[in-house]
Design a protein around this motif. Structure first.
Motif, PDB file in Angstrom:
ATOM      1  N   GLU A   1       0.818  -1.251  -0.091  1.00 37.01           N
ATOM      2  CA  GLU A   1       0.222   0.005   0.146  1.00 37.01           C
ATOM      3  C   GLU A   1       0.788   1.260  -0.123  1.00 37.01           C
ATOM      4  OE1 GLU A   1      -2.881  -0.131   3.188  1.00 37.01           O
ATOM      5  OE2 GLU A   1      -3.304   2.155   2.845  1.00 37.01           O
ATOM      6  N   ALA A   2       0.506   2.306  -0.873  1.00 42.76           N
ATOM      7  CA  ALA A   2       1.400   3.477  -0.832  1.00 42.76           C
ATOM      8  C   ALA A   2       1.042   4.406   0.379  1.00 42.76           C
ATOM      9  CB  ALA A   2       0.634   4.242  -2.075  1.00 42.76           C
ATOM     10  N   GLN A   3       2.070   4.575   1.221  1.00 41.78           N
ATOM     11  CA  GLN A   3       1.951   5.396   2.245  1.00 41.78           C
ATOM     12  C   GLN A   3       2.326   6.987   1.962  1.00 41.78           C
ATOM     13  OE1 GLN A   3       1.205   3.665   5.062  1.00 41.78           O
ATOM     14  NE2 GLN A   3       1.311   1.903   4.044  1.00 41.78           N
ATOM     15  N   GLU A   4       1.641   7.677   2.773  1.00 46.62           N
ATOM     16  CA  GLU A   4       1.769   9.342   2.504  1.00 46.62           C
ATOM     17  C   GLU A   4       3.207   9.826   2.823  1.00 46.62           C
ATOM     18  OE1 GLU A   4      -0.642  11.906   2.462  1.00 46.62           O
ATOM     19  OE2 GLU A   4      -1.734  10.455   1.501  1.00 46.62           O
ATOM     20  N   PRO A   5       3.511  10.916   1.664  1.00 45.68           N
ATOM     21  CA  PRO A   5       5.235  11.221   2.188  1.00 45.68           C
ATOM     22  C   PRO A   5       5.306  11.852   3.593  1.00 45.68           C
ATOM     23  CG  PRO A   5       4.166  12.133   0.221  1.00 45.68           C
ATOM     24  CD  PRO A   5       3.088  11.255   0.761  1.00 45.68           C
ATOM     25  N   ILE A   6       6.248  11.609   4.029  1.00 45.38           N
ATOM     26  CA  ILE A   6       6.865  12.236   5.425  1.00 45.38           C
ATOM     27  C   ILE A   6       7.167  13.785   5.164  1.00 45.38           C
ATOM     28  CG2 ILE A   6       8.362  12.079   7.326  1.00 45.38           C
ATOM     29  CD1 ILE A   6       8.070   9.055   7.041  1.00 45.38           C
ATOM     30  N   SER A   7       7.930  14.213   4.029  1.00 44.63           N
ATOM     31  CA  SER A   7       7.948  15.484   3.750  1.00 44.63           C
ATOM     32  C   SER A   7       7.598  15.530   2.435  1.00 44.63           C
ATOM     33  CB  SER A   7       9.508  15.760   3.764  1.00 44.63           C
ATOM     34  OG  SER A   7       9.772  17.093   3.539  1.00 44.63           O
ATOM     35  N   ASP A   8       7.226  16.872   2.158  1.00 43.78           N
ATOM     36  CA  ASP A   8       6.706  17.431   0.523  1.00 43.78           C
ATOM     37  C   ASP A   8       8.076  17.868   0.190  1.00 43.78           C
ATOM     38  OD1 ASP A   8       4.379  16.169   0.279  1.00 43.78           O
ATOM     39  OD2 ASP A   8       3.436  17.716   1.337  1.00 43.78           O
ATOM     40  N   GLU A   9       8.832  18.451   0.695  1.00 42.53           N
ATOM     41  CA  GLU A   9      10.171  19.307   0.168  1.00 42.53           C
ATOM     42  C   GLU A   9      11.534  18.844   0.126  1.00 42.53           C
ATOM     43  OE1 GLU A   9       8.351  21.756   3.056  1.00 42.53           O
ATOM     44  OE2 GLU A   9       6.768  21.917   1.283  1.00 42.53           O
ATOM     45  N   ILE A  10      11.647  17.927   1.190  1.00 44.68           N
ATOM     46  CA  ILE A  10      13.120  17.454   1.159  1.00 44.68           C
ATOM     47  C   ILE A  10      13.024  15.818   1.122  1.00 44.68           C
ATOM     48  CG2 ILE A  10      14.208  19.404   2.199  1.00 44.68           C
ATOM     49  CD1 ILE A  10      13.915  17.984   4.900  1.00 44.68           C
ATOM     50  N   TYR A  11      14.078  15.174   0.926  1.00 44.69           N
ATOM     51  CA  TYR A  11      14.294  13.673   1.177  1.00 44.69           C
ATOM     52  C   TYR A  11      13.970  13.332   2.514  1.00 44.69           C
ATOM     53  CZ  TYR A  11      16.085  12.976  -3.424  1.00 44.69           C
ATOM     54  OH  TYR A  11      16.415  12.780  -4.996  1.00 44.69           O
ATOM     55  N   TYR A  12      13.379  12.295   2.746  1.00 51.29           N
ATOM     56  CA  TYR A  12      12.922  11.847   4.073  1.00 51.29           C
ATOM     57  C   TYR A  12      13.296  10.466   4.341  1.00 51.29           C
ATOM     58  CZ  TYR A  12       8.682   9.966   1.926  1.00 51.29           C
ATOM     59  OH  TYR A  12       7.855   9.175   1.211  1.00 51.29           O
TER      60      TYR A  12
END
Ligand code: SF4
Ligand code: SF4
Length: 138
Positions: A76-87
């Motif tokens: 299942e695709a999970q929400e990104p932890i950051s939208d701006e930088i690598y996480y």
């Protein structure tokens, strides 16, 4: 706790030979160079705004119960932890235990922004257990 209690507690921890380590987190000093992502043996690093999955780069498949007791769908695709930088996904980071002597992301980062996450403290045994859980064939 008085100072004698602290010394006693420290001595007990030494006797137990428990090494406390932490997952790695990327700080907002990240310059989005991407150097760390291909170095992660657990595919725990993602570009900002990208979805992540438990089965990316691991042997996890179908519905699994993680070592921390959480039940997840590995695909299942999970929400990104950051939208701006690598996480870094804490559930997938083992501080490179089981693969390398030191965190590979921190070793290659040109701005030293891969640092221990004081909010995610685990023992070496827990990290190794997590590594074996994600890569039982290794
Ligand atoms: S410490 Fe190792 S396992 Fe954790 S994110 Fe960095 S490269 Fe991946
Ligand atoms: S190597 Fe460092 S600066 Fe480059 S993307 Fe990774 S965390 Fe960011």
């Amino acid at each position: 706790m008085n100072c004698f209690g602290f010394i006693f507690a420290t001595a007990n921890l030494r006797n137990l030979k428990i090494k406390i380590v932490m997952a790695i987190i990327i700080t907002d000093e990240c310059i989005n160079c991407g150097a760390c992502e291909p170095e992660c043996p657990n595919t725990a690093i993602y570009e900002g705004a990208d979805d992540w999955r438990y089965n990316d780069g691991t042997s996890l498949d179908g519905t699994v119960v993680l070592p921390n007791g959480k039940e997840v769908d590995a695909a299942e695709a999970q929400e990104p932890i950051s939208d701006e930088i690598y996480y870094i996904v804490p559930d997938k980071c083992t501080e490179c235990q089981g693969f390398h002597e030191e965190p590979q992301c921190a070793a290659v980062c040109p701005v030293d922004c891969c640092v221990p996450d004081e909010d995610v403290v685990e023992t070496e045994d827990e990290l190794l257990g997590k590594q074996r859980f994600m890569h039982p064939e290794d």
